[in-house]
Design an enzyme around this catalytic site. Structure first.
Site, short mmCIF file in Angstrom:
data_model
loop_
_atom_site.label_atom_id
_atom_site.label_comp_id
_atom_site.label_asym_id
_atom_site.label_seq_id
_atom_site.Cartn_x
_atom_site.Cartn_y
_atom_site.Cartn_z
CG LEU A 142 -16.38 -17.55 0.65
CD1 LEU A 142 -17.49 -17.13 -0.12
CD2 LEU A 142 -16.59 -16.67 2.13
NE ARG A 168 -3.73 -24.26 9.45
CZ ARG A 168 -4.36 -23.39 8.87
NH1 ARG A 168 -3.70 -22.62 8.01
NH2 ARG A 168 -5.84 -23.29 9.02
CG HIS A 198 -10.29 -28.60 17.71
ND1 HIS A 198 -10.69 -27.81 16.65
CD2 HIS A 198 -10.30 -29.80 17.26
CE1 HIS A 198 -10.25 -28.46 15.72
NE2 HIS A 198 -9.95 -29.78 15.92
CG ASN A 249 -9.35 -24.17 16.33
OD1 ASN A 249 -9.22 -23.01 16.28
ND2 ASN A 249 -10.56 -24.64 16.61
CG ASP A 295 -9.27 -22.67 9.24
OD1 ASP A 295 -9.34 -23.44 9.91
OD2 ASP A 295 -8.97 -22.55 8.16
CG LEU A 318 -24.22 -11.21 20.14
CD1 LEU A 318 -23.93 -10.29 18.95
CD2 LEU A 318 -23.23 -11.78 20.84
C1 IPE Z 1 -14.08 -24.31 7.61
O1 IPE Z 1 -12.67 -24.85 8.05
C2 IPE Z 1 -14.92 -24.83 8.66
C3 IPE Z 1 -14.89 -24.46 9.96
C4 IPE Z 1 -14.19 -23.51 10.46
C5 IPE Z 1 -15.85 -25.02 10.79
P1 IPE Z 1 -12.02 -26.09 7.36
O2 IPE Z 1 -10.53 -25.90 8.09
O3 IPE Z 1 -12.62 -27.18 7.56
O4 IPE Z 1 -12.01 -25.57 5.84
P2 IPE Z 1 -11.01 -26.18 4.67
O5 IPE Z 1 -11.28 -27.59 4.70
O6 IPE Z 1 -9.54 -25.75 4.98
O7 IPE Z 1 -11.59 -25.51 3.46
C1 IPE Z 2 -10.86 -24.85 12.58
O1 IPE Z 2 -9.71 -25.33 12.80
C2 IPE Z 2 -11.95 -25.69 13.45
C3 IPE Z 2 -12.95 -26.55 12.81
C4 IPE Z 2 -13.06 -26.86 11.55
C5 IPE Z 2 -13.56 -27.29 13.85
P1 IPE Z 2 -8.86 -26.45 12.21
O2 IPE Z 2 -9.28 -27.75 12.86
O3 IPE Z 2 -9.48 -26.47 10.75
O4 IPE Z 2 -7.56 -26.06 12.10
P2 IPE Z 2 -6.58 -26.17 10.94
O5 IPE Z 2 -7.00 -25.62 9.70
O6 IPE Z 2 -6.27 -27.58 10.57
O7 IPE Z 2 -5.17 -25.64 11.38
MG MG Z 3 -9.00 -25.56 8.97
#
Ligand code: IPE
Ligand code: IPE
Ligand code: MG
Length: 227
Positions: free
Chosen positions: A182, A18, A31, A16, A14, A125
């Site tokens: 989670l 920000r 991403h 990417n 999580d 793996l």
């Molecule tokens: C969880 O992250 C899903 C993935 C990392 C693929 P999100 O960024 O979608 O989750 P929330 O919405 O903040 O809970």
């Molecule tokens: C996680 O990064 C990647 C995916 C959910 C695909 P985010 O895209 O959720 O990044 P934030 O949480 O907005 O920073």
């Molecule tokens: Mg996110």
């Protein structure tokens, strides 16, 4: 203190968006940067003896994002799988997916299937990509399978009909970016996972931070309900 190598590490990649925003870049640049980290961390896990690395790449809730971002993620995934094939093969990595990929384009489904087939002999793996994955959806699909096979509802039967059938339970769950939840990830499989939350955004996560987490894991006492 011991020196166990965890058999199964699960990650919620999580932050990417920000990460990109802080650099005045588009979210999609975050991403792309994140995909590079997937490669580094996967190779590292194989080298240190981890057997399963499960990565949350797209949740059942992520369809709610702007259409352009969803499209970008789908293209990135397809490009990644095609370009990574030599890396999988060179490093003994086998690809597996969990989640319901029937909602993806035919072309992406085909690329996933081909990559799984071509890497099927990897023994070092297993990289498990969670794609259109939601834990609640997975449990519902598992229970439906039990019904259709006329199997009794038991822990064992549920476990054997989850997408993760045959995999060990999660030893370490890591979420990057400072969020402490989670988000519908591996609710069943995380029943006794040790959880780690780091403020690092996914594109900045690296092998050293993972090694530190594994050391911390080895300092924790897992009691599994005993004393
Ligand atoms: C969880 O992250 C899903 C993935 C990392 C693929 P999100 O960024 O979608 O989750 P929330 O919405 O903040 O809970
Ligand atoms: C996680 O990064 C990647 C995916 C959910 C695909 P985010 O895209 O959720 O990044 P934030 O949480 O907005 O920073
Ligand atoms: Mg996110």
């Amino acid at each position: 203190m011991n020196n166990t190598v965890p058999a199964h590490i699960a990650m919620i990649m999580d932050g990417n968006g920000r990460w990109a925003k802080e650099r005045n870049l588009k979210r999609t640049a975050g991403h792309s940067a994140g995909a590079e980290v997937v490669r580094k961390i996967t190779i590292h896990c194989g080298n240190i003896g981890v057997k399963y690395l499960t990565l949350y790449a797209f949740s059942t809730e992520n369809w709610q994002r702007p259409k352009l971002e969803v499209e970008f993620l789908m293209k990135l995934l397809e490009k990644y799988l095609k370009q990574e094939l030599p890396v999988y093969l060179e490093n003994g990595i086998k690809l597996k997916t969990i989640g319901d990929i029937s909602r993806f384009s035919k072309s992406l489904q085909k690329t996933i299937k081909e990559t799984e087939d071509k890497t099927a002999h990897g023994t070092k793996l297993t990289q498990v990509l969670a794609l259109n994955y939601g834990s609640k959806d997975e449990i519902v699909r598992a229970v439906k399978r039990l019904n259709s096979k006329n199997l009794e509802v038991s822990e064992e039967n549920i476990e054997e009909n989850l997408d993760t059938a045959g995999m060990p339970n999660v030893d370490i769950l890591i979420r990057t970016s400072g969020e402490v939840r989670l988000s519908n990830y591996l609710l069943w499989q995380n029943a006794y996972a040790e959880m780690f939350f780091t403020n690092t955004y996914w594109p900045d996560f690296n092998e050293n931070e993972l090694d530190d987490i594994i050391s911390d894991f080895n300092n924790r006492e897992r009691r599994f309900g005993g004393i």
